[in-house]
Design a protein around this motif. Sequence first.
Motif, PDB file in Angstrom:
ATOM      1  N   PHE A 243       1.103  -1.275  -0.060  1.00 28.28           N
ATOM      2  CA  PHE A 243       0.027  -0.040  -0.064  1.00 28.28           C
ATOM      3  C   PHE A 243       0.794   1.320  -0.092  1.00 28.28           C
ATOM      4  CE2 PHE A 243      -2.326   3.362   2.481  1.00 28.28           C
ATOM      5  CZ  PHE A 243      -2.822   3.841   1.623  1.00 28.28           C
TER       6      PHE A 243
ATOM      7  N   PHE B 262       0.490   5.652  -0.033  1.00 26.58           N
ATOM      8  CA  PHE B 262      -0.398   6.550  -0.140  1.00 26.58           C
ATOM      9  C   PHE B 262      -0.485   7.376  -1.554  1.00 26.58           C
ATOM     10  CE2 PHE B 262       1.465   8.051   4.427  1.00 26.58           C
ATOM     11  CZ  PHE B 262       0.062   7.361   5.050  1.00 26.58           C
ATOM     12  N   PRO B 263      -1.718   7.786  -1.950  1.00 26.62           N
ATOM     13  CA  PRO B 263      -1.801   8.199  -3.224  1.00 26.62           C
ATOM     14  C   PRO B 263      -1.099   8.930  -3.853  1.00 26.62           C
ATOM     15  CG  PRO B 263      -4.126   8.021  -2.228  1.00 26.62           C
ATOM     16  CD  PRO B 263      -2.888   7.992  -1.110  1.00 26.62           C
ATOM     17  N   ASN B 264      -0.464   9.850  -3.111  1.00 30.99           N
ATOM     18  CA  ASN B 264       0.448  10.848  -3.498  1.00 30.99           C
ATOM     19  C   ASN B 264       1.807  10.123  -3.909  1.00 30.99           C
ATOM     20  OD1 ASN B 264      -1.260  13.013  -3.824  1.00 30.99           O
ATOM     21  ND2 ASN B 264      -0.952  13.630  -1.920  1.00 30.99           N
ATOM     22  N   GLU B 265       2.134   8.977  -3.324  1.00 35.20           N
ATOM     23  CA  GLU B 265       3.569   8.479  -3.364  1.00 35.20           C
ATOM     24  C   GLU B 265       3.553   7.758  -4.658  1.00 35.20           C
ATOM     25  OE1 GLU B 265       4.495   7.870   0.983  1.00 35.20           O
ATOM     26  OE2 GLU B 265       3.503   6.520   0.441  1.00 35.20           O
TER      27      GLU B 265
ATOM     28  N   HIS C 179       4.417   8.431  -7.797  1.00 34.76           N
ATOM     29  CA  HIS C 179       5.576   8.849  -8.420  1.00 34.76           C
ATOM     30  C   HIS C 179       6.616   9.258  -7.304  1.00 34.76           C
ATOM     31  CE1 HIS C 179       2.730  10.001 -11.534  1.00 34.76           C
ATOM     32  NE2 HIS C 179       2.121  10.318 -10.474  1.00 34.76           N
TER      33      HIS C 179
ATOM     34  N   TYR D 213       9.690  11.820  -6.163  1.00 35.14           N
ATOM     35  CA  TYR D 213       9.756  13.196  -6.316  1.00 35.14           C
ATOM     36  C   TYR D 213      11.285  13.497  -6.517  1.00 35.14           C
ATOM     37  CZ  TYR D 213       5.071  13.394  -5.272  1.00 35.14           C
ATOM     38  OH  TYR D 213       3.660  13.585  -5.250  1.00 35.14           O
ATOM     39  N   TRP D 214      12.267  12.927  -5.866  1.00 33.72           N
ATOM     40  CA  TRP D 214      13.777  13.088  -6.144  1.00 33.72           C
ATOM     41  C   TRP D 214      14.238  12.305  -7.297  1.00 33.72           C
ATOM     42  CZ3 TRP D 214      15.919  15.431  -1.016  1.00 33.72           C
ATOM     43  CH2 TRP D 214      15.424  16.567  -0.872  1.00 33.72           C
TER      44      TRP D 214
ATOM     45  N   GLN E  74      13.298   6.839  -0.787  1.00 29.03           N
ATOM     46  CA  GLN E  74      11.860   7.338  -1.340  1.00 29.03           C
ATOM     47  C   GLN E  74      11.011   6.223  -1.852  1.00 29.03           C
ATOM     48  OE1 GLN E  74      12.231  10.940  -4.198  1.00 29.03           O
ATOM     49  NE2 GLN E  74      14.273  10.312  -4.149  1.00 29.03           N
TER      50      GLN E  74
ATOM     51  N   LYS F 247       5.426   6.234   3.024  1.00 28.20           N
ATOM     52  CA  LYS F 247       5.288   6.699   4.463  1.00 28.20           C
ATOM     53  C   LYS F 247       4.197   6.082   5.240  1.00 28.20           C
ATOM     54  CE  LYS F 247       7.571  11.024   3.338  1.00 28.20           C
ATOM     55  NZ  LYS F 247       7.493  12.345   2.655  1.00 28.20           N
ATOM     56  N   SER F 248       3.245   5.139   4.547  1.00 30.82           N
ATOM     57  CA  SER F 248       2.367   4.424   5.151  1.00 30.82           C
ATOM     58  C   SER F 248       2.945   3.250   5.993  1.00 30.82           C
ATOM     59  CB  SER F 248       1.148   3.951   4.053  1.00 30.82           C
ATOM     60  OG  SER F 248       1.981   2.859   3.383  1.00 30.82           O
ATOM     61  N   MET F 249       4.098   3.042   5.942  1.00 31.77           N
ATOM     62  CA  MET F 249       5.046   1.890   6.231  1.00 31.77           C
ATOM     63  C   MET F 249       4.467   0.618   5.898  1.00 31.77           C
ATOM     64  SD  MET F 249       7.126   3.288   8.888  1.00 31.77           S
ATOM     65  CE  MET F 249       6.887   3.008  10.577  1.00 31.77           C
TER      66      MET F 249
ATOM     67  N   GLN G  71       9.507  15.567   0.690  1.00 34.47           N
ATOM     68  CA  GLN G  71       9.975  14.528   1.498  1.00 34.47           C
ATOM     69  C   GLN G  71       9.803  14.625   2.813  1.00 34.47           C
ATOM     70  OE1 GLN G  71      11.380  12.407  -0.415  1.00 34.47           O
ATOM     71  NE2 GLN G  71      12.062  13.434  -2.290  1.00 34.47           N
TER      72      GLN G  71
ATOM     73  N   LYS H 133       1.063   9.515  13.541  1.00 36.02           N
ATOM     74  CA  LYS H 133       2.529   9.615  13.730  1.00 36.02           C
ATOM     75  C   LYS H 133       2.921  10.884  14.786  1.00 36.02           C
ATOM     76  CE  LYS H 133       3.764   8.049   9.479  1.00 36.02           C
ATOM     77  NZ  LYS H 133       4.514   7.903   7.989  1.00 36.02           N
TER      78      LYS H 133
END
Lengths: 384, 252
Positions: free
Chosen positions: A7, A9-12, A14, A16-17, A333, A337-339, B165, B233
């Motif tokens: 899973f 997050f929907p913004n993840e 792509h 970004y760096w 990256q 971030k949802s782990m 980030q 968090k």
Amino acid sequence: MDLTYNFLFPNELHIYWTVMIVLYPYITGMVAGAFIVSSFYHVFGMEKLKSVARFALVTSLAFLLFATVPLLNHLGRPERAFNIMLTPNFTSAMSGFGFVYLSYMIIVVLEIWFSYRKDFIAKYEESKGFVKLIYKALLLNSVTTNENMDRLDKKVVVILGAIGIPVACILHGYVGFLFGSIKANLWWSTPLMFIIFIFSAIVSGLAVLIFLYLFVHSIRKYEINQDSVDLMAKWLWGFMIIAVTLELMEVLSISYEKTERWAVLQQLINGQLKVSYVYLQIGLFSIVPFIILSITSLVKFANKYRNLLIWVSSGMLLLQVLFMRWNVVIGGQLISKSMRGFTEYFPGLWDKEGLFVAFLLVFIPFILLRYFDKLFPFFNKTNK
Amino acid sequence: MENIERRRFLKIGLTSAAGLMVGSFFGFSNTSKQIDVNNYDDLLKFDWGYIVDTTKCIGCGSCVRACSVENSVPDTFFRTWVERYEINKDEKIRVDSPKGAIESFNEDNFAPEDIVKAFFVPKICNHCYNSACTQVCPVGATFHSPDGVVLIDKEHCIGCGYCVQACPYGCRFIDHHKGTADKCTLCYHRIHKGEIPACVNACPRSARVFGNLKDPNSIIRKILHERRYGLLKADLGTNPKCYYIGLDIEVK
């Protein structure tokens, strides 16, 4: 942590760096490392490094001039890049970037100027026409010299080199800090990051100098200063041991703590980063050069073979550092971030931030260096 | 004669139906509560906060659609989204948010008879008091408004992506058309006129509550006084301002 079902997050979807941000620390690493090597001679008076000191300085400049290009290519609004110096937000680790970069640039340019001034005068005298004009401009119209001025040149170079060492460490340690201070990223967030970056910078600086020195000398059939190559190779050996150990200790301590963080990072290392980190960065490009450099540093044998081995291992270490940058910047990256999962990334070949552009950006400083050699010659036919 | 009667009937019928519709629009809409903001000090009377009641959300995705329309959010990016958590009898957890739930959720991931627990969690920018994104912006393009909303100055942002980030919640993205960072503004263009954010307005279950945390009599304060809530968090010290009622341990 159950990662059976990926899973993000929907913004993840792509990252970004991109590979451009991989190149930035790679290029500045070589800049900082090469500068530190030149300072070993200029400041600490290590005579054995005399034959590479100026070459190291000029190499540092050639890469420095291109360090910001990948960043500009990556910025969403590159035309606003100067906002970073016009309206710096000092709570941001990134805001000091422009100032650190600029002050370092000034130091390198001044140091080159002072260490080449005498040569410029000689060149000025023997050249004619337009070239003469270029040297005149480079010399700021002061085309004569005397003993006092020469002494002053040397003194200034020592002072600039001394200031330059901490600035080079800051320039690159700071890049490490940019990543290490991001608490949202499990793979980046560690106070060790900037130390690892400084050591890997020295590794890449030494590696690029050895690689080019041996390459150019064997192509041009110049006499190789063996003392200098051996010393640099030994240092390369030492610094790569420190850099790799620090990195592995970092992973070891996270794995031993067995927090939730490790549950995720373990999957990253065994999954997405298995090839680029475990097999390539650590396996092939760290262990093999370590073994080779151990042999060249400890065993005596013919210089011809020794130099070949040193050349191969310095080339491998250049790739090791490139993979290290990739694994840090891209690896961090890939973790959601949802782990609860990982994303994927591989640059396109012809994209704006793709592989071809990346290759060009690494290659151009080498071409530039070739032309710098005409302007500020840094190799001699004999090893004096 | 009959025709004239019918015409009159239709006329009266239609007029009253239209009247009812328009009237009910004003009557039932809770969007406008005039607030007076004339100067900087007036802004300081507000500290906008947000509650997500995960026990109420049905995953319809109306909020995501409303946000997308209201803010012209670029395709494949989301200022708000809804996550679905399903736990089956083997204690396997499956989380998803297809297209941010803009088309709601159409299929079960586990066989319905195997699911022992399921719930929806809407996500949105937390407008943290101690936000990591504003801390790291190198040019100061993202900032806290005096009334407590984290905003982006798109005329100043350089699009470096450092804030993306730094945000631990995945709430930020780079709008590739504009080349700048983008995120939820709590519909700042609406709230400073006294309206509520589009997502709050669109929620049929009042799972999203918006209000002034500085007003002790506000609905948001009352709910926070009555209910137990969690933060996302919380250990990162960002001090988020989006409070989650019924927050499950599985939600990160």
